[in-house]
Design a protein around this motif. Structure first.
Motif: not given
Length: 523
Positions: A158-176, A470-475
């Motif tokens: 894996g290249t990312k943490a298993d447990w994930q939460r949205y940060d400000g940039a990711a939330l901003a991107d969701l609004q596009d 937030d995704g946590l470790d769902y996916s």
């Protein structure tokens, strides 16, 4: 105290009243008297996994009815939807390697495949079947064999943490907003793949039985010991269920394939205790209850989540979390003495994992549906893949419906809501979210999100919505896997979600007008 929230630039659109007194009472009840984890614990650890049609699903229907009645909700009942298929359950699965060495292997059966009727032993052989013509090469060669269905799969760190939460940039991107793709072209390709896959599955099931194979094993879709498994065989009475079929953790499956590639003899022992609980096709059941309205009682606001799960874990994140939040939201509203103008109805769906069957059947019965297709090719498809045929047939309650709110993305904290391209609803949601900005729920995105029960409402032009979580470790660990257990649920996140759902349902039930509807999309 009602306040006007002016969150959007257009004051005319943004003057959405928010009852801050009620919000405060909801928050107090949710933060300090929560029962959401008690609900989730009983649903997952006392009842367990809830495959549609299984005895555990029947137990979940009965227990949730009892809880909803105990809290004083009205019209508590189960509602059947026809002809789901056969019920199925399993109690144990054991796989051992006998040669070239002894080893315990970890695998779980696919739903709706038979048990082994006691331990069976056989030589493992690798088969590769991509199309129906591939079956010919195995005629007369599989009797008494245990089949390995997949290639060994390379481990991918894996290249990312298993447990994930949205940060400000990711939330901003969701609004596009991402412009939609060519839906017709994508749909045609999807239908072609689906038809080919279904035809091949039926042929393979019948072939393996006729050839006398003992069992079949495939590799789990995820690494690190996680067994991700869904359905196999067939839940439909009259169709072949095939041979006992399992998914094995990749780190145990890969060595079996490599041993065969080294020309070693691999012998396995398989013992699966699984059974169909009914011979013929049986209905499934949704559980419903409501808080009656006053003044606009014939209009309805709905909230819901699917109660069915897969069988390998206990269905905590998918979707016991959603059920617990929706039940807790109804409990909160009763506890704070809410007197909604519209009726607020909760629905705990079944058959979601097989194509939103429970919610689609409910929407068709109570609100709207397209005519049944006459084309045999369309009739052979599940409802969620059929093309609309003719004009939408609306029931009397169609115009009395206000909104549906859904939860089905694990136990992660709410960060906002998907507006499903309903632009007129966005300033309303922005106002309703503002009292929860301090607990992380801040965004309204115009984007669509799919694959769960709000789609059943959206498909017929009714406002149906899913929350941004937030995704946590769902996916990464729990979705449809044996790790979908209570340990992976976040209690604080579920408390926050229940408060937001309760507030959204209350405000939808209290506003003067029903929620606005977007234009119905019809080809």
């Amino acid at each position: 105290m009602w306040v006007l929230c002016l969150g959007f630039s257009s004051v005319a659109l943004a003057q959405e009243p928010v009852d801050m007194d009620m919000v405060g009472r909801i928050r107090q009840e949710a933060w300090h008297h929560s029962q959401v984890m008690d609900i989730l614990t009983h649903l997952t650890e006392d009842i367990g996994p809830r495959l549609t049609g299984s005895p555990q699903m029947a137990a979940a229907n009965a227990w949730t009815r009892g809880q909803l009645e105990q809290w004083g909700l009205a019209n508590v009942h189960d509602e059947a939807f026809d002809d789901f298929g056969r019920g199925w359950e399993f109690s144990a699965a054991n796989v051992e390697m006998l040669a070239p060495r002894s080893a315990q292997l970890y695998a779980l059966p696919k739903a709706w495949t038979p048990g082994t009727a006691g331990p069976v032993e056989g030589e493992a052989v690798r088969v590769s079947i991509k199309a129906r013509k591939d079956l010919d090469q195995y005629k007369g060669k599989l009797r008494g064999k245990i089949l390995l269905l997949d290639e060994a799969r390379e481990y991918k760190p894996g290249t990312k943490a298993d447990w994930q939460r949205y940060d400000g940039a990711a939330l901003a991107d969701l609004q596009d907003f991402n412009l939609p793709k060519d839906a017709k072209r994508d749909r045609a390709a999807l239908l072609k793949r689906y038809a080919e896959r279904q035809e091949l599955t039926r042929a393979v099931n019948e072939f393996f039985v006729a050839e006398g194979a003992l069992a079949a094993i495939g590799v789990s879709g995820w690494d690190n010991g996680v067994i991700r498994v869904g359905g196999g065989g067939s839940r439909r009475a009259g169709e072949s269920a095939g041979v006992p079929e399992l998914a094995m953790m990749a780190e145990h499956y890969n060595p079996l394939v490599r041993a065969l590639e080294r020309k070693q003899t691999v012998k396995l022992r398989v013992d699966v205790k699984a059974r169909f609980t009914a011979e013929g096709n049986q209905p499934g059941y949704n559980t419903l209850a409501e808080i009656p309205g006053s003044g606009k009682a014939n209009e309805v606001v709905m909230l819901g989540a699917h109660m069915d799960s897969w069988h390998s874990g206990t269905g905590a994140s998918d979707n016991g979390a959603g059920v617990a939040v929706m039940m807790e939201a109804m409990r909160i509203l009763k506890a704070v003495g809410a007197k909604p103008r519209r009726t607020i109805r909760v629905a705990l769906w079944s058959g979601e994992e097989q194509g939103l069957i429970g919610s689609r059947a409910y929407v068709a019965k109570h609100f709207a549906a397209y005519p049944e297709p006459t084309d045999p090719a369309q009739k052979a498809l599940p409802a969620f893949l059929r093309e609309p045929t003719g004009a939408l047939q609306k029931r009397p309650d169609y115009e009395r419906f206000s909104a549906y709110f859904n939860m089905d993305n694990g136990s992660g904290r709410f960060r906002g809501i998907y507006a499903q391209e309903n632009s007129a609803a966005m300033p309303i949601f922005k106002a309703w979210l503002e009292p929860f900005n301090d607990v992380g729920a801040t965004i309204v995105t115009s984007r669509n999100t799919g694959s769960t029960d709000h789609v059943s409402f959206d498909a017929v032009g009714l406002p149906g919505f899913q929350f941004v979580q937030d995704g946590l470790d769902y996916s990464s660990q729990v979705h449809h896997s044996n790790l979908d257990t209570l340990d992976h649920a976040s209690a604080d996140d579920l408390r926050q979600a229940a408060a937001i759902v309760a507030s959204f349902a209350y405000h939808a039930a209290m506003r003067e007008q029903k929620l606005p509807r977007k234009p119905l999309q019809q080809d």
